[in-house]
Every structure is written in C-alpha cells, then in structure tokens.
Design an enzyme around this catalytic site. Structure first.
Site, PDB file in Angstrom:
ATOM      1  N   GLY A   1      -0.835  -5.324  -0.139  1.00  0.00           N
ATOM      2  CA  GLY A   1      -1.810  -5.127  -1.207  1.00  0.00           C
ATOM      3  C   GLY A   1      -1.298  -5.637  -2.548  1.00  0.00           C
TER       4      GLY A   1
ATOM      5  N   ALA B   1       0.854  -1.182   0.000  1.00  0.00           N
ATOM      6  CA  ALA B   1       0.000   0.000   0.000  1.00  0.00           C
ATOM      7  C   ALA B   1       0.892   1.234   0.000  1.00  0.00           C
ATOM      8  CB  ALA B   1      -0.879  -0.008   1.244  1.00  0.00           C
TER       9      ALA B   1
ATOM     10  N   GLU C   1      -2.076  -9.148  -2.615  1.00  0.00           N
ATOM     11  CA  GLU C   1      -3.534  -9.287  -2.744  1.00  0.00           C
ATOM     12  C   GLU C   1      -3.969  -9.114  -4.200  1.00  0.00           C
ATOM     13  OE1 GLU C   1      -6.018  -8.602   0.618  1.00  0.00           O
ATOM     14  OE2 GLU C   1      -4.667  -7.055   1.369  1.00  0.00           O
TER      15      GLU C   1
ATOM     16  N   GLU D   1       1.650  -6.795   6.873  1.00  0.00           N
ATOM     17  CA  GLU D   1       0.799  -5.810   7.551  1.00  0.00           C
ATOM     18  C   GLU D   1       0.965  -5.793   9.066  1.00  0.00           C
ATOM     19  OE1 GLU D   1      -0.053  -7.549   4.957  1.00  0.00           O
ATOM     20  OE2 GLU D   1      -1.246  -6.322   3.588  1.00  0.00           O
TER      21      GLU D   1
END
Ligand code: NAI
Length: 654
Positions: free
Chosen positions: A100, A61, A103, A123
């Site tokens: 992310g 992110a 992901e 994370e």
C-alpha cells in the site's frame, strides 16, 4: 498526529508519522484524506511533498487489520483521491515503499527516492495480490512485463532499478527532503500530470516473451493462487477498461484474503516473528559478539563462516591440517564470490570480508573469540575432544556451541569445565542462505549465553527457534520420523518416485528420496548404525536404505542412490532399486498394495503431526508455531499451507 501538514512557503509538506514503519492504519488513511482536503482547499499551496518520519516511507498495510473488517476510508478511495488532487503531489521515498505504501506513492504525480530505498509489492508473500489498484496502475506507469515481475515475484527492487524502469522519476544520494522540495517547486507551475488510471497501459515489447513469462510464473507457483491471480490481474489491466479491471482486482484481493492460503501465510508470518524468545533468557544481556570461531571448514563450517562474514563479524576458522585449511578457505571464498555475483556484496565488501577471515590449524588462535561454533564430524568422541581443547584455549566467558544434527548437547556440555557456556546452534545447509537456526537449549546454559545465541541469530538475520535436547531436536526429529514412514510405504507397496511426486504435488520443492540422494545417504546410515543397539526391538525397521548404502549407492555423489543419475542429471527410476524394494517386501512377507497420492500425503502429515505433538508434550518445542516455522523454513514444507501443526488445528476446527 499520525499525519501532519507543515508549510514551507507555497509548498505543503505532508508528513506521515506512525512508528515503527508508518503502516497504513485507519488513522493514517484518514490523516491523508484530511491533508488532501486541506491542501486542495488552500489556494496558497502550489504543490505538496509527501514524506515519512522515522526510518522508512510507508512500508505497507497494517497487517494487524488484515483479518478484520475493513474500516473507512478504504485505501482504494484514498489513492483515487490523491491521484485526482488539484495540486501536484511529490512522494519522497526513503527506506521502503512496500505494498500500500508504493500504491500511495503511485497515486502521487511524481516520485523521488533515496538511492538506498527499496520499492515493492510483496502482497503475494501473504497470499494476496495488491488490493488498491496497483495491478491496474503499475502497468500504466512501467511496461506490463516489468509490472508483472514485481507483482507476481513479490521482491522489492532498488531505487536504481526503479529509476531504470520508470517507477520513480529520480533518485538522490543525499538530502532527499531538500531534493523533493526542489522538485515540488519546479513542478508547481507545470500542468498536472494525467492520473495513471486514465492513461493507456504500456504493452510489453515482445508478446511471445510475455506469454512465456506468464507460463513460467504459473508453473513456478506450484499451486499458489496469488501468483496465478497476479497474471490474470495484469491481463485484466491490459484488456479491460480501468474501472472494470479495478473492480476485478478488488474482488480477487478480497477472495484471496479470506482464503486458506492467505490465512496460512499470515499464520506463518506472525509465527516467525514470535518464536525467537526464551523465557530463561528474558532480561539477560547478550555477551559481546565481534569475533566468531568456527571449528571445521567442511560443508557446514565453511557456510557458517561465510554467514558470519556476510554479517560483518570477524571469523577465525580452525581445520585439521594445511590441506584442509586451504580447502576451507577456497570454499568460503567461493561462497562469498557467489554472494558478490548476486549483488549481495560489493567488491570492497568482499575484500573486507576476506580480511576479517583467518584460517589455520592452531587452536591457540581462538584466544580472543567471543563465540565458537563447532562443525566437525558428527561423532561424539571427536566433538568431546574438540570441546576439551576449546576449554583450554578460549576465554572463560566465550560461548561454546555445537552445530551437531542429532547428538546430545547436554553430554557435550558436561564434558567441559563450565557447562553453563555451552549451547547448540544448529544451522541448515547452505548455512549462509537458509533462514532457520535452531538454538538448542541445554539444561545448564546460562541466561546470557542463551541471549548471546539469540543475538547471533539476529546478527545473521536468521529466524532463531529455541529447541530442547533430544535426538534431532525439532526438525531432524520430525524428518527422521516421516522418512521412516516413507520407508514403510515403499516396503508396503509405493515406489520412491511415487512418494516424491506426491510430495512435490503437495508443494514440497523435492520429495524425501530425491532429497536423500542430494544430501548423501551415508550420514543417516551412520546414524542408524549408531542407534542400532538402542532401537526398540518392537520398532519396525526397513533395511532397503542400508542395502543401497552397502552397494555404494550413496546418492548423487556416487551417481546412484534411490535414483540413477548416470544418464539424466535429475535422476531416473532404476529398475534395480525397484527389484530390491520388491524383494525386500517379499522377504518380509508383505503383499504390496497400491497407494494414492492422497494416502501418501495423509501418512506423511499424520506422522509429522504425531511427532510434533510429542515434541510439544516433552517441551522440546515451546509452541506449535515453533514447529511450523521449523518445517517451513528448514524442510521445504509449503509455506502457503502454514505448517503441519497449523493444518492439524485447521482440520480440527473444520
Ligand atoms: P564435513 O565432513 O563436510 O566437514 C567436517 C569438517 O570438520 C572437515 O572439513 C574436517 O576436516 C573437519 N574436522 C574434523 N575434525 C576436526 C578437528 N578436530 N578440528 C578441526 N576440524 C576438524 O561435515 P558437515 O556436513 O559440514 O557437518 C559438520 C557438522 O554439522 C556435523 O556435526 C553435522 O551433523 C552437522 N550438520 C550438517 C548438516 C549438513 O547438511 N551437512 C546440517 C546441519 C548440521
């Protein structure tokens, strides 16, 4: 364009180009949505390759957007959309696919990775769990126990490991782009793979082992919420429907992100990236740095040598005599072999590292060294003799550094012919493992000498914190102050085991007394003796530690210290020590009082913060952030509390 689409026949290549690490900014998320709409709508596109420009796949992110209100399109929606693309998507992963980024890769029907790629969900290191569906999708792609390991551990895994557990379809040693194109062509005519979110979870093989794994994660977390929530999230993924599990994950993510621990972890994350600057060295070019001389091959010298060898530097180590040389060589070899066992060094790498090492007792061997680090006994006269010798044998432009824990580096510098080339480089034990390096900035150091110190820190992948000259610099000065406070507390009524258990409950890996037993009580004893003459007469002085040392209780190495290690290796409370403490209190006329854990921690934090404020005022540390970074990375201060200065600032704001 941060995201662009190219056509190669009937295959579309969607390329993310958002330097430096292709972070998932709002623009990238929107770019992906646009690319999806375009490729979905174009009947001539049969498959899509998603790849990234520059040195890495999407590495996570955009941390800068972390503290701000989320902007559309939200990542969960982007992932859900890609997962339901009408053409098969192939993620081509090089560098790192993190958070992310992974992901997004999981949203693609297929994943192919370069063999040196890393994949992970880090994370928890920022105090949150993944927030875009990874806790629900990952246990539908790989077995739930493996998914839990990745999510609660936060450590990236290699492409090899990822292939073994099924996180990627295959890895390739070279030409990832071409291999991804081939894969896209071959899957173009196959039925679309079922979106992960619609599949059944993959249960762990052994339910008992899985329960045990969860228990261990929660215990090891020592109060960190994200790890515990990761366990809950995986449980949700296995027991709730996917929609419900996704909603629960998002709630947890948002709650954790707004919480104290995540705020603290973000603080320390940014602090670590901003503290390694020295205004006086601004613009200066580091001197060359290929061969490092190390003087002394004891605990620290051997560790520093190993750290330099692991970073690819040449090392020339000087010890006093043949026996000490042999012992130092053994120590370094043992350390490197340990690193090889843990997979940090290949067999060839180990052999090459040992070839870059020379050990001897002739200082003349240092004639070609670019930088020399002294790690001999903590004694000013011994150090001055060593530096006089270095003056004689080294190149005039070689940088000279001392690893001293407490001594005045200005005085050491003045003892040389050219004080402009002397600095302090204070490593932490074990030097090849600990991330922290204090760069002690002397009054006389030249800008390019300081720049070379910073460059060494970078080469060793350390977090280098500049510190001014004083007794103990930043870290040891604060540690001495709170250790003194702990001595006061035991004389006033607490016992070592109580202080230690309050500290571990707060989040330190070890209490101050157990730590002293581990390191040995003699070094601090020697320092106290040295300081006795100059200690302010009105400063309270607790003699308990001196009594222990006089009895030969020097810690673990002698079987006894603050604790008794003779029956239990982890140490037991010793009634003799309790009696000694009580009799010292009585001798001083102190009526012993009870302490709560909270009072103990308040006193420790208070003294850290007061000493920290003084260090700032005196310019020993450049910022409060620097102090936090030192305490977290060198002294076991719980990272998820952000550091003593951060805690003080938060309290003031509240
Ligand atoms: P140590 O006693 O394990 O090693 C010192 C080594 O220096 C011995 O092997 C000795 O033979 C060698 N030596 C002494 N005089 C020498 C000379 N003239 N030429 C060549 N070699 C010589 O001590 P340790 O723990 O490695 O500490 C070294 C320095 O690092 C000290 O200044 C200490 O304060 C500092 N330090 C220690 C830390 C620790 O955790 N032990 C942490 C950070 C700094």
């Amino acid at each position: 364009m941060t995201v662009r689409t190219e056509r190669h026949g009937d295959i579309a290549r969607v390329i993310v180009d958002n330097p430096p690490v292709n972070a998932l900014s709002t623009e990238v998320r929107q770019g992906l949505m646009d690319a999806l709409a375009e490729t979905d709508a174009d009947a001539s596109v049969r498959a899509v390759v998603l790849e990234c420009a520059g040195r890495t796949f999407i590495a996570g992110a955009d941390v800068r957007e972390f503290g701000q209100p989320a902007r559309e399109p939200h990542l969960p929606d982007v992932i859900m959309a890609i997962e339901h693309a009408t053409k098969p998507w192939v993620a081509a992963i090089h560098g790192s696919a993190l958070g992310g980024g992974l992901e997004i890769a999981m949203a693609c029907g297929y994943r192919i990775a370069a063999s040196d790629a890393k994949l992970g969900l880090p994370e928890v290191n920022l105090g949150v769990i993944p927030g875009a569906g990874a806790t629900v999708r990952l246990p539908r792609l790989i077995p739930a126990d493996k998914a839990l390991d990745m999510i609660a551990g936060g450590k990236p895994i290699s492409a090899d490991a990822a292939e073994k557990i099924g996180l990627i379809d295959r890895q390739v040693a070279d030409d990832l782009s071409a291999a991804a194109m081939d894969m896209a062509k071959s899957v173009a005519s196959q039925p679309l793979p079922q979106p992960l979110i619609e599949r059944e979870p993959i249960m762990p093989k052994d339910a008992t082992v899985f329960e045990d794994q969860k228990f261990k994660i929660v215990t090891k977390a020592r109060g960190q919420l994200a790890q515990t929530e990761a366990v809950q999230a995986i449980d949700n993924a296995l027991t709730l429907g996917p929609a419900q599990a996704l909603a629960a994950e998002r709630d947890t993510f948002l709650r954790l992100r707004a919480g104290e621990q995540s705020t603290a972890l973000r603080h320390i994350f940014f602090a670590e990236r901003s503290v390694s600057k020295i205004p006086a060295a601004e613009g200066a070019k580091p001197r060359s740095l290929k061969t490092v001389g190390v003087i002394g091959g004891g605990t620290m010298g051997a560790g520093i040598a190993a750290a330099c060898l692991l970073a690819g530097l040449g090392v020339c180590l000087i010890e006093r005599d043949d026996a000490a040389c042999a012992a130092a060589s053994d120590r370094i070899r043992g350390t490197l072999e340990g690193s090889a066992k843990r997979g940090l060094l290949s067999a060839d790498g180990l052999a090459a590292a040992l070839r870059r090492l020379s050990v001897g007792s002739d200082y003349g061997a240092l004639a070609e060294a670019d930088l020399v680090i002294e790690a001999v006994f903590e004694d000013m006269d011994v150090k001055k003799t060593v530096f006089a010798e270095l003056d004689r044998v080294t190149r005039p432009d070689a940088v000279l550094a001392s690893n001293t824990s407490y001594l005045d580096v200005n005085e050491i510098a003045r003892a040389t012919a050219d004080p402009s080339r002397v600095v302090g480089l204070h490593f932490f034990s074990p030097a090849h493992v600990m991330k922290l390096l204090e760069l002690v900035v002397t009054d006389t150091a030249a800008p390019d000498v300081l720049a070379t110190g910073l460059a060494l820190g970078k080469a060793l992948r350390k977090i280098t914190v500049p510190a001014g000259v004083c007794d103990g610099f930043i870290g040891n000065r604060i540690m001495s102050a709170y250790r003194r406070e702990c001595d006061y507390m035991i004389e006033d009524g607490a016992l070592p085991a109580q202080v230690d258990s309050a500290m571990t409950a707060f989040g330190f890996p070890m209490g101050v007394f157990a730590m002293q037993d581990l390191a040995g009580l003699d070094i601090a004893w020697a320092m106290r003796k040295r300081q006795a003459a100059t200690r302010p007469a009105d400063q309270r002085y607790v003699e308990i530690a001196d009594r222990l040392c006089e009895q030969g209780r020097l810690g673990r190495k002698t079987g006894k210290g603050w604790y008794d290690y003779s029956a239990d290796k982890s140490g037991e409370t010793d009634p003799e020590v309790t009696a000694l403490i009580e009799s010292e209190s009585a001798r001083r006329g102190i009526t012993r009082a009870d302490f709560t854990d909270e009072q103990i921690i308040d006193r420790i934090l208070g003294v850290m913060q007061r000493e920290g404020a003084m260090i700032l005022e005196e310019g020993i540390a450049q910022s409060a952030d620097a102090i936090d970074v030192v305490m977290v990375n060198g002294y076991g201060f719980p990272r998820w509390k952000g550091g003593p200065m951060f805690m003080a600032a938060q309290k003031q704001q509240a």
